[in-house]
Scaffold this motif. Structure first.
Motif, PDB file in Angstrom:
ATOM      1  N   UNK A 244       1.132  -1.185  -0.076  1.00  0.00           N
ATOM      2  CA  UNK A 244      -0.056   0.037  -0.059  1.00  0.00           C
ATOM      3  C   UNK A 244       1.002   1.203   0.182  1.00  0.00           C
ATOM      4  N   UNK A 245       0.392   2.101  -0.939  1.00  0.00           N
ATOM      5  CA  UNK A 245       0.990   3.604  -0.803  1.00  0.00           C
ATOM      6  C   UNK A 245      -0.061   4.502  -0.062  1.00  0.00           C
ATOM      7  N   UNK A 246       0.120   4.753   1.156  1.00  0.00           N
ATOM      8  CA  UNK A 246      -0.887   5.758   1.702  1.00  0.00           C
ATOM      9  C   UNK A 246      -0.398   7.134   2.025  1.00  0.00           C
ATOM     10  N   UNK A 247      -1.168   8.049   1.297  1.00  0.00           N
ATOM     11  CA  UNK A 247      -1.075   9.411   1.636  1.00  0.00           C
ATOM     12  C   UNK A 247      -1.424   9.717   3.074  1.00  0.00           C
ATOM     13  N   UNK A 248      -0.413  10.677   3.770  1.00  0.00           N
ATOM     14  CA  UNK A 248      -1.147  11.211   4.944  1.00  0.00           C
ATOM     15  C   UNK A 248      -1.299  12.522   5.060  1.00  0.00           C
ATOM     16  N   UNK A 249      -1.417  13.088   3.747  1.00  0.00           N
ATOM     17  CA  UNK A 249      -1.945  14.466   3.838  1.00  0.00           C
ATOM     18  C   UNK A 249      -1.057  15.559   4.226  1.00  0.00           C
ATOM     19  N   UNK A 250      -1.478  16.779   4.497  1.00  0.00           N
ATOM     20  CA  UNK A 250      -0.633  17.813   4.821  1.00  0.00           C
ATOM     21  C   UNK A 250      -0.581  18.310   6.157  1.00  0.00           C
ATOM     22  N   UNK A 251      -1.408  17.865   7.054  1.00  0.00           N
ATOM     23  CA  UNK A 251      -1.114  17.889   8.563  1.00  0.00           C
ATOM     24  C   UNK A 251      -1.512  16.574   9.237  1.00  0.00           C
ATOM     25  N   UNK A 252      -1.320  16.430  10.528  1.00  0.00           N
ATOM     26  CA  UNK A 252      -1.418  14.972  10.883  1.00  0.00           C
ATOM     27  C   UNK A 252      -2.944  14.661  10.934  1.00  0.00           C
TER      28      UNK A 252
ATOM     29  N   UNK B 179       4.916  -9.111  -9.630  1.00  0.00           N
ATOM     30  CA  UNK B 179       3.589  -9.709  -9.266  1.00  0.00           C
ATOM     31  C   UNK B 179       3.011  -9.485  -8.106  1.00  0.00           C
ATOM     32  N   UNK B 180       3.375  -8.396  -7.272  1.00  0.00           N
ATOM     33  CA  UNK B 180       3.008  -8.069  -6.084  1.00  0.00           C
ATOM     34  C   UNK B 180       1.813  -7.111  -6.157  1.00  0.00           C
ATOM     35  N   UNK B 181       0.642  -7.243  -5.605  1.00  0.00           N
ATOM     36  CA  UNK B 181      -0.430  -6.163  -5.890  1.00  0.00           C
ATOM     37  C   UNK B 181      -0.198  -5.101  -5.093  1.00  0.00           C
ATOM     38  N   UNK B 182      -0.563  -3.854  -5.626  1.00  0.00           N
ATOM     39  CA  UNK B 182      -0.372  -2.476  -5.112  1.00  0.00           C
ATOM     40  C   UNK B 182      -1.559  -1.718  -4.936  1.00  0.00           C
ATOM     41  N   UNK B 183      -1.653  -0.753  -3.909  1.00  0.00           N
ATOM     42  CA  UNK B 183      -2.901  -0.156  -3.977  1.00  0.00           C
ATOM     43  C   UNK B 183      -2.493   1.633  -3.324  1.00  0.00           C
ATOM     44  N   UNK B 184      -3.238   2.648  -3.938  1.00  0.00           N
ATOM     45  CA  UNK B 184      -2.912   3.771  -3.476  1.00  0.00           C
ATOM     46  C   UNK B 184      -3.903   4.341  -2.593  1.00  0.00           C
ATOM     47  N   UNK B 185      -3.730   4.858  -1.561  1.00  0.00           N
ATOM     48  CA  UNK B 185      -4.719   5.610  -0.817  1.00  0.00           C
ATOM     49  C   UNK B 185      -4.185   7.094  -0.997  1.00  0.00           C
ATOM     50  N   UNK B 186      -4.927   8.035  -1.451  1.00  0.00           N
ATOM     51  CA  UNK B 186      -4.736   9.484  -1.846  1.00  0.00           C
ATOM     52  C   UNK B 186      -5.071  10.258  -0.707  1.00  0.00           C
ATOM     53  N   UNK B 187      -4.556  11.458  -0.751  1.00  0.00           N
ATOM     54  CA  UNK B 187      -4.732  12.370   0.249  1.00  0.00           C
ATOM     55  C   UNK B 187      -4.522  13.575  -0.075  1.00  0.00           C
ATOM     56  N   UNK B 188      -4.769  14.802   0.514  1.00  0.00           N
ATOM     57  CA  UNK B 188      -4.638  16.203   0.047  1.00  0.00           C
ATOM     58  C   UNK B 188      -3.008  16.376  -0.371  1.00  0.00           C
ATOM     59  N   UNK B 189      -2.757  16.811  -1.331  1.00  0.00           N
ATOM     60  CA  UNK B 189      -1.550  17.135  -1.847  1.00  0.00           C
ATOM     61  C   UNK B 189      -1.281  18.623  -2.010  1.00  0.00           C
ATOM     62  N   UNK B 190       0.062  19.240  -1.621  1.00  0.00           N
ATOM     63  CA  UNK B 190       0.127  20.380  -1.828  1.00  0.00           C
ATOM     64  C   UNK B 190      -0.208  21.066  -3.264  1.00  0.00           C
TER      65      UNK B 190
END
Lengths: 215, 215
Positions: free
Chosen positions: A3-11, A105-116
Motif C-alpha cells: 500500500x502507498x498511503x498518503x498522509x496529507x498535509x497535517x496530522x 507480481x505483488x499487488x499495489x494500492x494507493x490511498x490518496x490524500x490532500x497534496x500541496x
C-alpha cells in the motif's frame, strides 16, 4: 499487498480509509524526508491509532536505495505500507517501487490524500485550469545557480497562465525555503535573464503551512 | 465561522479533521452536484458520524444563486459547513461565497481533501512537474462544438508537456462522460483542426473511479 498511503498535509488529514489500512498493516514505513514540519504531530496521531512496534520512520537513502528489495520481499507475504506526506505520488520517487512491485507480481494500492499541488492551488482561490507548468525553486549550490523556474514563469506568463512554485526543502540540513528567500532568488534570476518579467511590483501569492491550523 | 470542507473522492476519504468539523457544526450544506457516483455511499458514512437532522444536500441553484446570503447570515452566528466532493476550491465556484463571507467579516476555514487534480496526476505515475495547462472536455451542445481542449493539447505537446483533461458531468441529466466518449470528441476535433496531433496510435491514459476501491 503493498500500500502507498498518503498522509496529507497535517496530522489530522489522515482519512478513514488510510486509518483502516494503517491499523491492519503488518509493517509501516513512513517516508520521513519529504516534509519537515509535521513529523512530531504525526507521530502523536499515529501512536493513538496504530501499534508503534510496527512503524519505522525511514530516510531518503532507505526508500531510494536498495532497501526497496527488502520491502518487496515482505510485501509478497504480508500487508506492507509505505506512508508518505501529501499524496503518495506527487513529487516523490516512490513510483519506482510501485513499478518494481507490479513487475514482481505483488499487488499495489494507493490511498490518496490532500497534496500541496491541489491544496495550494485551492488555497490561492485561483482557477485550477489557469495554471501552467509548475517548477521547484531550489537552494543554489556553490557552483550552480539555475534560472529554470524563471524560464517556466516566462513561458506561462506569455500564455496568460499562473505558475505554481514548489519551494525547496533539505530535511537532512533542516532547511526550509521561505517565501522571501524564493522571491530573492527570482529577482536574482531576473538580473541574469533580464526579460523584465519580475520586479518589486509583481503580484505573487505566498503560501505557507497549507493544511495546518494557521494556513 | 464558515467552513469549506473537502470530502475527497470516495466516502472514506473523509479526514479526521473534516470529521471533527462535521461533528461540531450546527448545519452542513453538502454540494450535491459536483459529482455523481458517491452520493449514496457518502450518505451512509455521514450518517454514521453526524446527526442527519443538520445535513442538507443542495443543488447547483442553491449554492450558485442567492441562497448564499442565507448561508452568510447563519455563519455570522453559528458554525456552518459547506461540504464539497474533492478539495473545496478545485473547479468549483464556491470561492465566491468565501469572498463574500470575508467581506462581511465572517471568518472562513478550508479543510483540504484529495482532489481529482492531484490524485489523478498521482494515479498516472507521471511527474506532476510535467503537466501543462489542463482543460475540460465538455458534452457538445446542439449548436456548439468547442475545440478548446484540442488547442490546449496542441500547445502542451509543442512544449513537451502532459495534458490533464477533466471529463464533463451533467448531474441534473445523470450524464457522465466516459473515456471513450472523450476520445471520440478529440478525434472529431482533430478532423476540424487537422494539426495531425491525435490519431488512433496516440498514447493516452484513461482514468476512472479514482479514489474508489476499483480505481
Amino acid at each position: 499487498m503493498l500500500y502507498f498511503v498518503g498522509l496529507g498535509l497535517s496530522s489530522k488529514d489522515i482519512s478513514l480509509k488510510a486509518l483502516d489500512v494503517l491499523k491492519r498493516a503488518d509493517r509501516i514505513y513512513v517516508d520521513n524526508y519529504t516534509s519537515l514540519f509535521m513529523n512530531s504531530d504525526f507521530k502523536v496521531v499515529l501512536s493513538e491509532y496504530v501499534d508503534q512496534a510496527k512503524v519505522s520512520f525511514v530516510d531518503r537513502e532507505f526508500l531510494e536505495g536498495e532497501d526497496y528489495r527488502r520491502i518487496l520481499k515482505e510485501a509478497a507475504l504480508r500487508d506492507i505500507v509505505i506512508a508518505v506526506i501529501g499524496d503518495p505520488f506527487i513529487a516523490t520517487t516512490h513510483i519506482f517501487i510501485r513499478i518494481e512491485a507490479e513487475k514482481a507480481g505483488i499487488p499495489t494500492k494507493v490511498i490518496h490524500a490532500p497534496s500541496i499541488l491541489s491544496a495550494g492551488i485551492s488555497a490561492t482561490g485561483l482557477q485550477a485550469y489557469k495554471f501552467g507548468k509548475s517548477a521547484t525553486i531550489v537552494f543554489p549550490e556553490e557552483e550552480f545557480f539555475s534560472t529554470y523556474p524563471y524560464e517556466v514563469l516566462y513561458d506561462n506568463l506569455l500564455r496568460g497562465l499562473h505558475t505554481f512554485f514548489f519551494l525547496d526543502i533539505k530535511v537532512e540540513r533542516s532547511r526550509l525555503m521561505r517565501v522571501e528567500d524564493a522571491l530573492k532568488l527570482l529577482l536574482r534570476m531576473e538580473e541574469f535573464e533580464n526579460k523584465g518579467i519580475i520586479d518589486l511590483g509583481a503580484l505573487g501569492i505566498g503560501l505557507g503551512r497549507i493544511g495546518s491550523d494557521n494556513e
